[in-house]
Design an enzyme around this catalytic site. Structure first.
Site, PDB file in Angstrom:
ATOM      1  N   LYS A 248       8.233   3.082  -6.178  1.00  0.00           N
ATOM      2  CA  LYS A 248       8.733   4.085  -7.120  1.00  0.00           C
ATOM      3  C   LYS A 248       8.677   5.492  -6.534  1.00  0.00           C
ATOM      4  CE  LYS A 248       8.633   3.034 -11.955  1.00  0.00           C
ATOM      5  NZ  LYS A 248       7.729   2.429 -12.872  1.00  0.00           N
ATOM      6  N   ARG A 249       7.594   5.742  -5.837  1.00  0.00           N
ATOM      7  CA  ARG A 249       7.365   7.034  -5.188  1.00  0.00           C
ATOM      8  C   ARG A 249       8.548   7.427  -4.293  1.00  0.00           C
ATOM      9  NH1 ARG A 249       4.447   7.116  -0.481  1.00  0.00           N
ATOM     10  NH2 ARG A 249       4.148   4.882  -0.717  1.00  0.00           N
TER      11      ARG A 249
END
Ligand code: GLU
Length: 471
Positions: A248-249
């Site tokens: 996600k980062r």
């Protein structure tokens, strides 16, 4: 070369949105089927009832539709196929390729503990195989439901020629007797995949290489069922720009978020295709070319790296090739979301505005930000406008600004005539372009930088330009 017998599938577990990695797997399976004129199947692997949600199913369907990856069959839902899995388990029990096991969790723990103490790899020892159970004199415990285990071959190797990784061999000694049905009768993950791949006559399984350890088990079960084996292709993971597994980062988010941000599906498809696959030096190619070229060769066996800048670059490429009228349709709702009303009579033409800005926008969001300039009052657009004007508008340029306003009130209203008026003003006042153009941009648009000022002014109503210049 066409081969209508080619059948591929995308088999997501609906536990979240369709992210970049899943979309790439789907794309490869889709393109491979399309290349051969075969069939692409969508299968929803929803047997993990704790983690599967109808919202995730919707998100996957929506993501696939947005990408334009249409399936020919399905979506099939594994939860609706439970009867069939049970039927196959019954057949396997009858054939002796599966058997009941009553080993309790405590017993299994003790077994593994003892194995570890002997320096062995912990594995189920096959004690409830029919021949062992008699030999060991095991007694079926009363009131306890058994699991069903697959009777894995004892020796030999499972060998397959992976489309991506080449030949792979795993010794059966590495594999113990897999549980294919839990004590409550529900079939397990690897088993459902096998039954489905078999009955859906999948010829090519293209999936992430996080599944490579499942493959020898699945092959053994397929063999036990007398099924033809598909070709397997395990595509390496996608890493982030920092070399770590994509998360996600890094923006390993829903493909629909790329829609929100104003990426075009064609750009995302083109970008994903190059993550782990190549066709010579080609970087920019259409969906049609991908289908024409994607024959299962040139799949990379090393992880690929997600590069957001390259995706933006590609998106800009596709934006530039999109007709201005189409861009206007896509940008309109994005302006509305910014509370920018572009529909006023006599105001700038949105298609023309998009045409002017599309070179410098990477996304539709950026295009909308730029386009908004034409409708937002400069004082609202730039809170520092007074300070910036004070710094940029030198006193000697003031008469030139007035002169320009009167020339603009009389000239034709198009970029060429406006450019002429600007040049005449510069000559008459012995100024250089930025000395006049920067204050004009600030006054009319609230920004010191815009595309060519004559083209920008030509898009605005003359009265608005004059009023802002004279203000
Ligand atoms: N359902 C699995 C997943 O989402 C894929 C299984 C497969 O492709 O064989 O990871």
């Amino acid at each position: 070369m066409t081969d209508a017998k080619i059948r591929t599938r995308f088999a997501p577990s609906p536990t979240g949105f369709l992210h970049i990695g899943g979309a790439r797997t789907a794309l490869f399976s889709w393109a491979f089927a399309r290349h051969f004129g075969g069939t692409f199947i969508l299968r929803i692997e929803d047997t993990d009832v704790e983690r599967s949600t109808p919202q995730a199913v919707q998100a996957i369907l929506e993501g696939m539709a947005w990408l334009g990856l249409a399936h020919d069959e399905g979506p099939f839902y594994q939860m609706r196929r439970m009867d069939r899995y049970r039927e196959v388990i019954t057949q396997m029990l009858a054939a002796g390729t599966a058997y009941h096991c009553w080993a309790t969790p405590a017993e299994l723990d003790a077994m593994r503990e003892a194995q570890r103490a002997r320096g062995e790899k912990p594995r189920y020892d096959g004690r409830w195989r029919p021949e062992n159970r008699d030999r060991l004199g095991l007694v079926v415990p009363a009131g306890q439901q058994p699991v069903v285990r697959f009777r894995n071959p004892d020796d030999g190797e499972v060998v397959w020629n992976d489309l991506v990784k080449g030949p792979i061999a795993i010794g059966n000694i590495e594999l113990d007797d897999l549980i294919i049905a839990r004590s409550d009768g529900t079939p397990t993950y690897n088993f459902c995949v096998v039954v489905d791949d078999w009955e859906m006559q999948i010829t090519h399984v293209i999936r992430g290489d996080d599944h490579v350890n499942n493959t020898p088990r699945q092959i053994n079960i397929l063999r036990a069922l007398g099924a033809a084996l598909p070709v397997y292709g395990h595509v390496p993971m996608i890493h982030g720009p920092d070399g770590q597994k994509l998360s996600k980062r890094h923006g390993a988010v829903s493909v629909m978020q790329y829609d929100d941000e104003g990426f075009l599906p064609e750009a995302v498809i083109n970008y994903l295709a190059r993550l782990g696959w190549s066709h010579g030096d080609d970087e920019v190619f259409s969906r049609e070319s991908l289908v024409q070229w994607f024959d299962g060769s040139h799949l990379s066996h090393s992880p690929s790296q997600f590069d957001p800048e390259k995706l933006k670059w590609l998106n800009n490429h596709y934006l530039k090739r999109t007709p201005d009228e189409t861009l206007a349709v896509w940008v309109a709702p994005r302006l509305a979301r910014r509370d920018v009303d572009h529909s006023g009579q006599g105001g700038p033409d949105l298609a023309a505005v998009c045409g002017l800005f599309k070179d410098r926008a990477s996304t539709l969001e950026e295009l909308a930000d730029l386009a908004a300039m034409l409708w937002v009052d400069p004082v609202v657009a730039n809170p520092n406008l007074t300070d910036e004007l004070a710094a940029q508008l030198r006193p000697e340029a003031m008469p030139a600004l007035h002169d320009l306003a009167s020339r603009l009130s009389a000239c034709d209203w198009n970029a060429v005539a406006i450019s002429g008026a600007i040049k005449e003003t510069l000559a008459a006042h012995q100024l250089k372009m930025p000395q006049l153009a920067v204050p004009v941009r600030l006054k009319v648009f609230g920004r010191a930088q815009t595309p060519s000022v004559d083209a920008m002014l030509a898009l605005m109503p003359r009265e608005t330009v004059l009023a802002r210049l004279r203000a």
